[in-house]
Design an enzyme around this catalytic site. Sequence first.
Site, PDB file in Angstrom:
ATOM      1  N   LEU A 206      13.506  30.451 -30.425  1.00 57.17           N
ATOM      2  CA  LEU A 206      14.174  29.156 -30.641  1.00 57.17           C
ATOM      3  C   LEU A 206      15.597  29.246 -30.120  1.00 57.17           C
ATOM      4  O   LEU A 206      16.296  30.206 -30.454  1.00 57.17           O
ATOM      5  CB  LEU A 206      14.332  28.903 -32.137  1.00 57.17           C
ATOM      6  CG  LEU A 206      13.289  28.228 -32.972  1.00 57.17           C
ATOM      7  CD1 LEU A 206      13.903  27.952 -34.348  1.00 57.17           C
ATOM      8  CD2 LEU A 206      12.819  26.924 -32.350  1.00 57.17           C
ATOM      9  N   HIS A 207      16.037  28.296 -29.333  1.00 57.40           N
ATOM     10  CA  HIS A 207      17.462  28.273 -28.987  1.00 57.40           C
ATOM     11  C   HIS A 207      17.979  26.926 -28.515  1.00 57.40           C
ATOM     12  O   HIS A 207      19.157  26.782 -28.241  1.00 57.40           O
ATOM     13  CB  HIS A 207      17.788  29.334 -27.934  1.00 57.40           C
ATOM     14  CG  HIS A 207      17.286  28.971 -26.560  1.00 57.40           C
ATOM     15  ND1 HIS A 207      15.972  29.074 -26.219  1.00 57.40           N
ATOM     16  CD2 HIS A 207      17.920  28.496 -25.479  1.00 57.40           C
ATOM     17  CE1 HIS A 207      15.810  28.696 -24.963  1.00 57.40           C
ATOM     18  NE2 HIS A 207      16.979  28.327 -24.489  1.00 57.40           N
ATOM     19  N   ARG A 208      17.109  25.909 -28.380  1.00 55.34           N
ATOM     20  CA  ARG A 208      17.599  24.608 -27.889  1.00 55.34           C
ATOM     21  C   ARG A 208      18.566  24.024 -28.906  1.00 55.34           C
ATOM     22  O   ARG A 208      18.256  23.989 -30.122  1.00 55.34           O
ATOM     23  CB  ARG A 208      16.444  23.621 -27.722  1.00 55.34           C
ATOM     24  CG  ARG A 208      15.435  24.017 -26.705  1.00 55.34           C
ATOM     25  CD  ARG A 208      15.820  23.635 -25.293  1.00 55.34           C
ATOM     26  NE  ARG A 208      15.088  24.462 -24.384  1.00 55.34           N
ATOM     27  CZ  ARG A 208      15.571  25.100 -23.311  1.00 55.34           C
ATOM     28  NH1 ARG A 208      16.835  24.960 -22.981  1.00 55.34           N
ATOM     29  NH2 ARG A 208      14.819  25.841 -22.555  1.00 55.34           N
ATOM     30  N   ASP A 285      10.725  26.984 -28.060  1.00 51.43           N
ATOM     31  CA  ASP A 285      11.304  25.886 -27.287  1.00 51.43           C
ATOM     32  C   ASP A 285      11.820  26.399 -25.945  1.00 51.43           C
ATOM     33  O   ASP A 285      12.582  25.738 -25.255  1.00 51.43           O
ATOM     34  CB  ASP A 285      12.414  25.183 -28.078  1.00 51.43           C
ATOM     35  CG  ASP A 285      13.534  26.114 -28.511  1.00 51.43           C
ATOM     36  OD1 ASP A 285      13.613  27.245 -28.001  1.00 51.43           O
ATOM     37  OD2 ASP A 285      14.347  25.693 -29.371  1.00 51.43           O
TER      38      ASP A 285
END
Length: 379
Positions: A206-208, A285
Amino acid sequence: MLRILNVVGARPNFIKIAPLLKAMAAHPDRLEPILVNTGQHYDPAMVDYFFDDLEIPSPDVNLGVGSGSHAEQTARVMMAFEPVCLKYQPHLVLLVGDVNSTVACSLVAAKLGIRIAHVEAGLRSFDRTMPEEVNREVTDLLSDLLFTTCEDGNVNLRRAGIPGDRVFFVGNVMIDSLLTHLPMARQRPILKERRLKAGEYGLITLHRPSNVDDPAVLSRLLDAFEAIQKRLKLVFPAHPRTLKSLGRFNLGERLETMDNLLILPPQGYLDFMALTAGAKLTLTDSGGLQEETTILKVPCLTLRENTERPITITQGTNTLVGTQTGRIVEAAYGILDGKRPGGAVPPLWDGQASQRVVEVLLREFEVARELQKHLQISA
Ligand code: UD1
Ligand code: UDP
């Protein structure tokens, strides 16, 4: 010689440039590649592990820009990159992907009248709230050679008014890296070290900003992970942005209460590919992971409402599941209950994309040589 300034800055850039540099190195008589690292990412786990695993030569130039707001980071790259262009006088600036370093260098090169090659051109999510979408649109508009990964990329560029003779459908350099390094990745002891069994865990990334910078969305995603880890062990190598958000929103403790979820620091490329190849499913993501899982035939549940990589859905193993807890859990349970997504290999995702890019660059070299001859004759 065709002097090429190759720009990298963030984790996915390193994976994309590695096979391109290798393919360029096979033509030392005609291509002179120079590597510029903007320093957008800087933690060893986000940078050094990738240079080591992918055997990328040390950068010729480090700009050391680091983190900042979009304007700060983009401006710092631009200010640092301009003197590099003036010093090296390249024939071409080669850019990969869609990060802030990419768009910043495209603006600098365009204003200096230097030709630009963009590898991974034409991807569109049609969602300008995503910072990468703005970067893609601007970089493509300013590029002279646009290398695409898929037919929808070609269509998007046509619709954007980009002349067809600038566009080259070459395939996917991420997959070049994957296919080259997969045998090595499979030798890594990471699964054993972490007491994981292939096919018996799920992998999360996850990093958006839309997912991790909004506490309400991040909480919904954690709710989903909590439910899924009751049936499947989850492994979560967390991006630095995400780790910061978990701390800032006091959500880290919630993760720690999940007995069947293993949180890890960001993993190097080979270990991460080993983890991906052995996963029952991924929850992500990431752009790159949607592509890699398509080739590895691992089901990918994308925690977003849209993707710039629709071919991974129509042909690959990707499903868009959004960010609502119920839908994510239902999709994950569906896979655990035996539902399998499709599994075709998209055209030209065959490990040869970098070779095709270099063939086009060699034609550029011939053009530059002819031009040089012509200038000498006129003088
Ligand atoms: C960037 C790219 C994104 C890409 C991602 C890959 C942009 C706009 N975003 O997002 O497209 O998918 O990289 O991972 O270019 N940080 C560290 N150490 C690092 C790097 C970052 O601690 O080595 C932290 C900093 O707090 C920083 C934050 O992460 O502010 C975000 O970093 P940044 O490069 O701005 O964006 P990413 O979220 O990494
Ligand atoms: N990756 C990795 N270690 C990790 C997470 C990701 O090696 O802990 C690799 C993986 O191959 C992925 C790539 O980094 O495809 C790019 O990841 P990221 O999600 O950071 O960027 P994006 O592709 O979304 O731009």
